[in-house]
Design a protein around this motif. Sequence first.
Motif, PDB file in Angstrom:
ATOM      1  N   ALA A  27      -5.365   8.087 -14.531  1.00 34.06           N
ATOM      2  CA  ALA A  27      -4.567   9.283 -14.252  1.00 34.06           C
ATOM      3  C   ALA A  27      -4.904   9.897 -12.906  1.00 34.06           C
ATOM      4  CB  ALA A  27      -4.775  10.314 -15.362  1.00 34.06           C
ATOM      5  N   ASN A  28      -6.177   9.860 -12.537  1.00 36.24           N
ATOM      6  CA  ASN A  28      -6.602  10.552 -11.328  1.00 36.24           C
ATOM      7  C   ASN A  28      -6.511   9.701 -10.067  1.00 36.24           C
ATOM      8  OD1 ASN A  28      -7.188  12.611 -13.073  1.00 36.24           O
ATOM      9  ND2 ASN A  28      -9.394  12.500 -12.857  1.00 36.24           N
ATOM     10  N   VAL A  29      -6.545   8.367 -10.221  1.00 37.50           N
ATOM     11  CA  VAL A  29      -6.611   7.509  -9.047  1.00 37.50           C
ATOM     12  C   VAL A  29      -5.551   6.412  -9.024  1.00 37.50           C
ATOM     13  CG1 VAL A  29      -8.045   5.909  -7.713  1.00 37.50           C
ATOM     14  CG2 VAL A  29      -9.091   7.909  -8.776  1.00 37.50           C
ATOM     15  N   ALA A  30      -5.444   5.642 -10.106  1.00 43.92           N
ATOM     16  CA  ALA A  30      -4.635   4.417 -10.070  1.00 43.92           C
ATOM     17  C   ALA A  30      -3.162   4.701  -9.775  1.00 43.92           C
ATOM     18  CB  ALA A  30      -4.772   3.663 -11.389  1.00 43.92           C
ATOM     19  N   LEU A  31      -2.562   5.629 -10.510  1.00 48.59           N
ATOM     20  CA  LEU A  31      -1.148   5.943 -10.282  1.00 48.59           C
ATOM     21  C   LEU A  31      -0.948   6.532  -8.898  1.00 48.59           C
ATOM     22  CD1 LEU A  31       1.794   6.243 -11.106  1.00 48.59           C
ATOM     23  CD2 LEU A  31       1.178   8.377 -12.296  1.00 48.59           C
ATOM     24  N   LEU A  32      -1.836   7.439  -8.513  1.00 51.25           N
ATOM     25  CA  LEU A  32      -1.730   8.058  -7.188  1.00 51.25           C
ATOM     26  C   LEU A  32      -1.787   6.994  -6.089  1.00 51.25           C
ATOM     27  CD1 LEU A  32      -3.242  11.212  -5.768  1.00 51.25           C
ATOM     28  CD2 LEU A  32      -4.066   9.064  -4.813  1.00 51.25           C
ATOM     29  N   SER A  33      -2.696   6.048  -6.211  1.00 54.50           N
ATOM     30  CA  SER A  33      -2.813   4.976  -5.219  1.00 54.50           C
ATOM     31  C   SER A  33      -1.522   4.176  -5.121  1.00 54.50           C
ATOM     32  CB  SER A  33      -3.976   4.056  -5.599  1.00 54.50           C
ATOM     33  OG  SER A  33      -4.047   2.954  -4.725  1.00 54.50           O
ATOM     34  N   SER A  34      -0.933   3.871  -6.251  1.00 56.62           N
ATOM     35  CA  SER A  34       0.314   3.113  -6.273  1.00 56.62           C
ATOM     36  C   SER A  34       1.443   3.881  -5.590  1.00 56.62           C
ATOM     37  CB  SER A  34       0.692   2.786  -7.717  1.00 56.62           C
ATOM     38  OG  SER A  34       1.903   2.077  -7.779  1.00 56.62           O
ATOM     39  N   LEU A  35       1.513   5.176  -5.836  1.00 59.57           N
ATOM     40  CA  LEU A  35       2.561   6.000  -5.222  1.00 59.57           C
ATOM     41  C   LEU A  35       2.402   6.059  -3.710  1.00 59.57           C
ATOM     42  CD1 LEU A  35       2.606   8.972  -7.766  1.00 59.57           C
ATOM     43  CD2 LEU A  35       4.464   7.335  -7.391  1.00 59.57           C
ATOM     44  N   LEU A  36       1.169   6.264  -3.256  1.00 60.32           N
ATOM     45  CA  LEU A  36       0.934   6.345  -1.821  1.00 60.32           C
ATOM     46  C   LEU A  36       1.306   5.052  -1.109  1.00 60.32           C
ATOM     47  CD1 LEU A  36      -2.483   8.250  -1.734  1.00 60.32           C
ATOM     48  CD2 LEU A  36      -0.248   9.172  -1.109  1.00 60.32           C
ATOM     49  N   GLN A  37       1.152   3.938  -1.809  1.00 64.49           N
ATOM     50  CA  GLN A  37       1.456   2.644  -1.199  1.00 64.49           C
ATOM     51  C   GLN A  37       2.930   2.270  -1.280  1.00 64.49           C
ATOM     52  OE1 GLN A  37      -1.640  -0.613  -1.979  1.00 64.49           O
ATOM     53  NE2 GLN A  37      -2.177   0.906  -3.541  1.00 64.49           N
ATOM     54  N   LYS A  38       3.597   2.597  -2.393  1.00 62.07           N
ATOM     55  CA  LYS A  38       4.914   2.023  -2.653  1.00 62.07           C
ATOM     56  C   LYS A  38       6.058   3.022  -2.738  1.00 62.07           C
ATOM     57  CE  LYS A  38       3.541  -0.153  -6.398  1.00 62.07           C
ATOM     58  NZ  LYS A  38       3.570  -1.042  -7.576  1.00 62.07           N
ATOM     59  N   ALA A  39       5.797   4.293  -3.003  1.00 61.54           N
ATOM     60  CA  ALA A  39       6.886   5.242  -3.254  1.00 61.54           C
ATOM     61  C   ALA A  39       7.453   5.807  -1.945  1.00 61.54           C
ATOM     62  CB  ALA A  39       6.395   6.382  -4.135  1.00 61.54           C
ATOM     63  N   GLN A  40       8.722   6.232  -2.034  1.00 54.96           N
ATOM     64  CA  GLN A  40       9.380   6.910  -0.925  1.00 54.96           C
ATOM     65  C   GLN A  40       9.335   8.422  -1.189  1.00 54.96           C
ATOM     66  OE1 GLN A  40      13.347   5.160   0.015  1.00 54.96           O
ATOM     67  NE2 GLN A  40      12.892   3.792  -1.705  1.00 54.96           N
ATOM     68  N   LEU A  56      -7.942   8.776  -0.512  1.00 52.68           N
ATOM     69  CA  LEU A  56      -6.762   7.921  -0.416  1.00 52.68           C
ATOM     70  C   LEU A  56      -5.610   8.661   0.258  1.00 52.68           C
ATOM     71  CD1 LEU A  56      -6.830   6.118  -3.882  1.00 52.68           C
ATOM     72  CD2 LEU A  56      -7.183   5.055  -1.641  1.00 52.68           C
ATOM     73  N   CYS A  57      -5.444   9.934  -0.098  1.00 58.47           N
ATOM     74  CA  CYS A  57      -4.405  10.740   0.554  1.00 58.47           C
ATOM     75  C   CYS A  57      -4.660  10.830   2.053  1.00 58.47           C
ATOM     76  CB  CYS A  57      -4.366  12.141  -0.055  1.00 58.47           C
ATOM     77  SG  CYS A  57      -3.697  12.248  -1.724  1.00 58.47           S
ATOM     78  N   LEU A  58      -5.914  11.094   2.429  1.00 58.49           N
ATOM     79  CA  LEU A  58      -6.247  11.264   3.840  1.00 58.49           C
ATOM     80  C   LEU A  58      -6.110   9.964   4.630  1.00 58.49           C
ATOM     81  CD1 LEU A  58      -9.418  13.517   3.437  1.00 58.49           C
ATOM     82  CD2 LEU A  58      -7.136  14.255   4.132  1.00 58.49           C
ATOM     83  N   LYS A  59      -6.424   8.842   3.986  1.00 60.93           N
ATOM     84  CA  LYS A  59      -6.399   7.554   4.668  1.00 60.93           C
ATOM     85  C   LYS A  59      -5.041   6.853   4.586  1.00 60.93           C
ATOM     86  CE  LYS A  59     -10.753   6.979   6.054  1.00 60.93           C
ATOM     87  NZ  LYS A  59     -11.262   8.329   5.851  1.00 60.93           N
ATOM     88  N   SER A  60      -4.116   7.397   3.820  1.00 62.01           N
ATOM     89  CA  SER A  60      -2.849   6.706   3.563  1.00 62.01           C
ATOM     90  C   SER A  60      -1.913   6.690   4.768  1.00 62.01           C
ATOM     91  CB  SER A  60      -2.121   7.373   2.385  1.00 62.01           C
ATOM     92  OG  SER A  60      -1.702   8.685   2.736  1.00 62.01           O
ATOM     93  N   GLY A  61      -2.102   7.628   5.681  1.00 60.28           N
ATOM     94  CA  GLY A  61      -1.164   7.756   6.787  1.00 60.28           C
ATOM     95  C   GLY A  61       0.118   8.476   6.406  1.00 60.28           C
ATOM     96  N   ARG A  62       0.177   8.962   5.156  1.00 57.85           N
ATOM     97  CA  ARG A  62       1.361   9.694   4.712  1.00 57.85           C
ATOM     98  C   ARG A  62       1.151  11.194   4.913  1.00 57.85           C
ATOM     99  NH1 ARG A  62       4.106   6.098   1.093  1.00 57.85           N
ATOM    100  NH2 ARG A  62       5.925   7.423   1.515  1.00 57.85           N
TER     101      ARG A  62
END
Length: 270
Positions: A65-78, A124-130
Amino acid sequence: MGKFTVFGGRGFIGSEFVKELRHQGHEVYIPERNDEYIYTSNLGTVIYSAGYGDCQKDPFNVFTANVALLSSLLQKAQFNKFIYISSTRVYMNQYVSSESCDLTICHDDSRRLFNLTKLTAEELCLKSGRDCLIVRPSNVYGLALNSTLFLPSIIRNAINNSLVDMYIAPSYAKDYVSVYDVVASTLALINIKATPKIVNIAYGQNVTAQEISNVLLENTDTKINWLNDTNSCEAFPETDISKLKELIDYKPRYVLDDLKLLINDFKSKL
């Protein structure tokens, strides 16, 4: 009006975001579990208030809940902007609580997995470039009748059982912030240009368990049973909200004043 996608939109904090955004006339989408729509459409502004904190019963769900879904969104979601709801618990046992201070993971903290996943998600948020905004609210309170959180639990026990077991010392102190202040200030921050990456949201002053118990005694027919947990390793510095006050006009509610109102609300609804 804009489009918002609220993960955890049926939870305590998320539902208040949904309510306020819809009141303002925005389009709000609340994803279901395993909802593939989140990867096929633009989500607008994402508010990620999903999370899980029971590190003893289900540690793997804490990670999911805290990491896995968030990581997926940062990588793949618009999306246009991503708001991550973190926690000031990351400041536990620190001497300071500014957004830029060094953070320590405590060996004897039974919930250190929660802190680790929160900090991992932040990084992950900080390093995502988003385009991401991380907010760290302190202990959030509000009218949550069935919540297992500290304040709702002791109010229920005071009203229903006329007895409150306090498994902490009277001097145990935390910062409490209203869910309404969390929602209002977060939405205000979204609209600020060049918003800092991390912002604390809190009252800015700790309140002791003794002060809370005094309000319970004055407003309910209850007794307080102090089962002082002298082994508690938790201590919290007062949360630094100077950055938040620089960014917006912030005048938070005070938990001891609101506690009286919460008690009346509980009495009318239980």
